[in-house]
Scaffold this active site. Structure first.
Site, PDB file in Angstrom:
ATOM      1  N   LEU A 285     -15.400  27.005 -22.922  1.00 56.59           N
ATOM      2  CA  LEU A 285     -15.479  27.289 -23.602  1.00 56.59           C
ATOM      3  C   LEU A 285     -15.032  29.147 -23.618  1.00 56.59           C
ATOM      4  CD1 LEU A 285     -18.971  26.041 -25.459  1.00 56.59           C
ATOM      5  CD2 LEU A 285     -16.933  25.376 -25.911  1.00 56.59           C
TER       6      LEU A 285
ATOM      7  N   GLY B 248     -21.369  20.677 -18.065  1.00 56.23           N
ATOM      8  CA  GLY B 248     -21.759  22.270 -17.091  1.00 56.23           C
ATOM      9  C   GLY B 248     -22.580  23.124 -18.689  1.00 56.23           C
ATOM     10  N   GLY B 249     -23.215  24.294 -18.148  1.00 54.41           N
ATOM     11  CA  GLY B 249     -23.004  24.790 -18.972  1.00 54.41           C
ATOM     12  C   GLY B 249     -22.057  24.625 -20.316  1.00 54.41           C
ATOM     13  N   ASP B 250     -21.304  25.553 -20.205  1.00 56.69           N
ATOM     14  CA  ASP B 250     -20.251  25.400 -21.358  1.00 56.69           C
ATOM     15  C   ASP B 250     -19.242  24.452 -20.982  1.00 56.69           C
ATOM     16  OD1 ASP B 250     -19.515  27.057 -19.703  1.00 56.69           O
ATOM     17  OD2 ASP B 250     -19.185  28.822 -20.978  1.00 56.69           O
ATOM     18  N   GLU B 251     -18.676  23.690 -20.156  1.00 56.64           N
ATOM     19  CA  GLU B 251     -18.207  23.231 -19.618  1.00 56.64           C
ATOM     20  C   GLU B 251     -17.663  21.160 -20.208  1.00 56.64           C
ATOM     21  OE1 GLU B 251     -16.701  22.241 -15.608  1.00 56.64           O
ATOM     22  OE2 GLU B 251     -18.299  24.486 -15.335  1.00 56.64           O
TER      23      GLU B 251
END
Lengths: 350, 199
Positions: free
Chosen positions: A211, A251-254
């Site tokens: 993102l 992942g956090g924003d993956e």
């Protein structure tokens, strides 16, 4: 000490009548036959089953079949340790017993239900009084019910354990916030896609999405806003993919996408562009809106001879960073290596 | 203690005092509200802690709870049916109690029911001696034997005796049964064949 039974005892004096009653109590399912196989007398339980007064005077063979389930009939009654009979009127109910010859040439049979006990009890509305005290019928019934109770409990336990196992497995494979697959589940899906490709030439593409501007949303509007955005991203990715595809938050924003049966760059490019444009739609949060975008890198299995999962992931990562370098909010598809125009899957598919 | 016993205790508390009370008692005991699995084993101390917690929460003595548990056991249809296999009338049922431990073992080898011994005294009263690996089985049996008298439609007085009494050996619990009328009322029905199994 032996007990001698004679036909006189069975038919004759008051003393003999006592004996049949007493023996009937000891063996409620015994049967007395004359030498010509006429039914002379029987124990009280057998009376209940074959209809006492009606049966007396009839031939044994009018009431019983010799052999299991009536399959085998013969007229011969021979003293034997074990004889199998079934009822003419209810051939499904079989009886088992011993047969001895009495002094006058007649026969005495002592019968029991054996394995068809429960059916017989239901059929003839029998009670515990119908069985000899020495008979193990009660124990058999008791065990049968106890076994059923225990089995039902075990079945319940197995079901609860299975449910718990499933939900633990789901939890272990799912990202709690978005409900998408997690990294572990994705790794498994990618490995199996590679096996599939090796065995049947089934192609797939691997897309890596990161993102853009997500950190800004988190930093300025807080984690609740971030979570709302991530949930919305998950919804978009789910809607833009098919059931056979796998979407994971790694992942956090993956995010990574495993897209099966695709080897053409054009539809992949179109999909990437469509996802990015939907990601850019503002997400309302409290009195404001969150705006993000995304960068995507895609690799296609047909561009490899025999890739490892790590190699494909690293390559997808590399093209993703190419998208980022070139200004974000774009989708880059890794080109086939130079000189490799004919791809494996096409060859395999003919 | 066998899970089946603990599970019976759980169902007794839940049915009689409500799921909320059970949850409180389970929490006090350090159990999840899901409670026990009937086919697993638990340390005896769990049962003891549970009984103490229930007694505190419900403001009832452990003795009362154990007697009520016995009555509850006899009211569970599968258990009631298994008990009714003991005999055609209440007298025969009482006589069959000496086999109860063996019958339990036949169904579940690790159930560990108490050993029961009957003695008919000179005055015609029946003394039931209970020896279990937990002192309290006597009270459970008191409740159970009392409930079964109703089930058979018999009129009987069933009272636990003081375990400290001189004629009760250490580790045993005695119950006195005064059988007044074996056919006092119409008991509950019992068909040997039982209901058809739902497949």
């Amino acid at each position: 000490m032996t007990v001698v039974l004679t036909n006189e005892m069975l038919q004759g004096s008051g003393h003999a009548r006592m004996s049949t009653v007493a023996l009937g109590q000891l063996m409620p399912m015994c049967l007395w036959l004359g030498p010509d196989h006429t039914i002379l007398s029987m124990g009280p339980t057998l009376e209940k089953i074959i209809g006492g007064p009606d049966a007396i005077g009839k031939s044994f063979h009018d009431v019983f079949l010799i052999g299991r389930g009536g399959a085998r009939t013969c007229a011969k009654l021979e003293p034997t340790r074990r004889i199998h009979l079934s009822l003419r009127k209810k051939p499904a109910i079989s009886l088992r017993g011993a047969l001895v010859q009495s002094d006058g040439g007649g026969f005495i049979l002592n019968l029991t239900f054996g394995i068809h006990l429960t059916e017989a009890i239901r059929e003839f509305s029998m009670t515990e009084a119908d069985f000899a005290s020495s008979d193990l019928a009660m124990e058999l019934l008791y065990l049968q019910e106890a076994k059923t109770v225990v089995l039902n409990e075990l079945r319940g336990l197995n079901r609860r354990l299975e449910d718990a196992r499933r939900s633990a497995e789901d939890q272990a494979r799912t990202d709690a916030l978005t409900g998408l697959s997690n990294r572990r589940a994705f790794d498994a899906a990618l490995s199996s896609a590679l096996v599939d490709r090796r065995l049947s030439g089934r192609p797939f593409a691997l897309a890596h999405l990161d993102l853009d501007h997500f950190k800004a949303v988190n930093d300025t509007l807080g984690h609740a806003a971030g979570d709302q955005v991530l949930t919305q991203v998950a919804r978009i990715l789910r809607e833009e993919t098919r059931d056979r595809d796998v979407v994971a938050r790694v992942g956090g924003d993956e995010f990574v996408l495993l897209l099966r049966d695709i080897l053409d760059p054009a539809p992949l490019q179109a999909l990437g562009v469509r996802i990015i444009s939907r990601l850019e739609e503002p997400v309302p949060f409290e009195n404001t809106v969150c705006r993000i975008s995304g960068s995507i890198g895609v690799v296609i299995s047909s561009n490899y001879d025999d890739p490892t999962p790590e190699q494909m992931m690293a390559d997808a990562d590399a093209v993703l960073y190419q998208s980022k370098r070139e200004g974000r909010a774009r989708c880059t598809i890794a080109p086939p290596p130079l000189g490799q125009q004919v791809v494996t899957e096409i060859r395999t598919a003919g | 203690m066998h899970g089946l016993i603990n599970r019976a205790l759980q169902s007794f508390l839940t049915l009689n005092y409500g799921p909320a009370a059970w949850s409180d008692i389970a929490r006090d005991t350090g159990l999840s509200p899901d409670g026990f699995e009937a086919m697993l084993h638990y340390p005896d101390s769990v049962t003891e802690t549970l009984l103490a917690a229930a007694s505190r929460r419900l403001d009832k003595s452990q003795d009362t709870l154990l007697e009520d548990l016995g009555a509850h056991l006899a009211s569970l249809e599968p258990v009631r049916r298994l008990l009714r296999f003991g005999g055609g009338d209440y007298w025969e049922f009482l006589m069959s109690l000496e086999e109860l431990q063996g019958r339990g073992q036949m169904a579940l080898p690790d159930l560990r029911l108490p050993e029961l011994a009957l003695n008919i005294e000179e005055n015609g009263l029946i003394r039931l001696r209970v020896r279990g690996d937990y002192l309290g089985w006597g009270l459970v049996m008191t409740g159970l034997v009392r409930a079964m008298a109703d089930d058979y439609g018999s009129l009987a007085l069933i009272e636990p005796l003081d375990p400290q009494a001189a004629d009760t050996p250490a580790g045993a619990e005695d119950i006195l049964v005064t059988l007044l009328d074996t056919a006092f009322a119409e008991g509950r029905t019992f068909d040997l064949a039982g209901p058809m199994e739902d497949a």
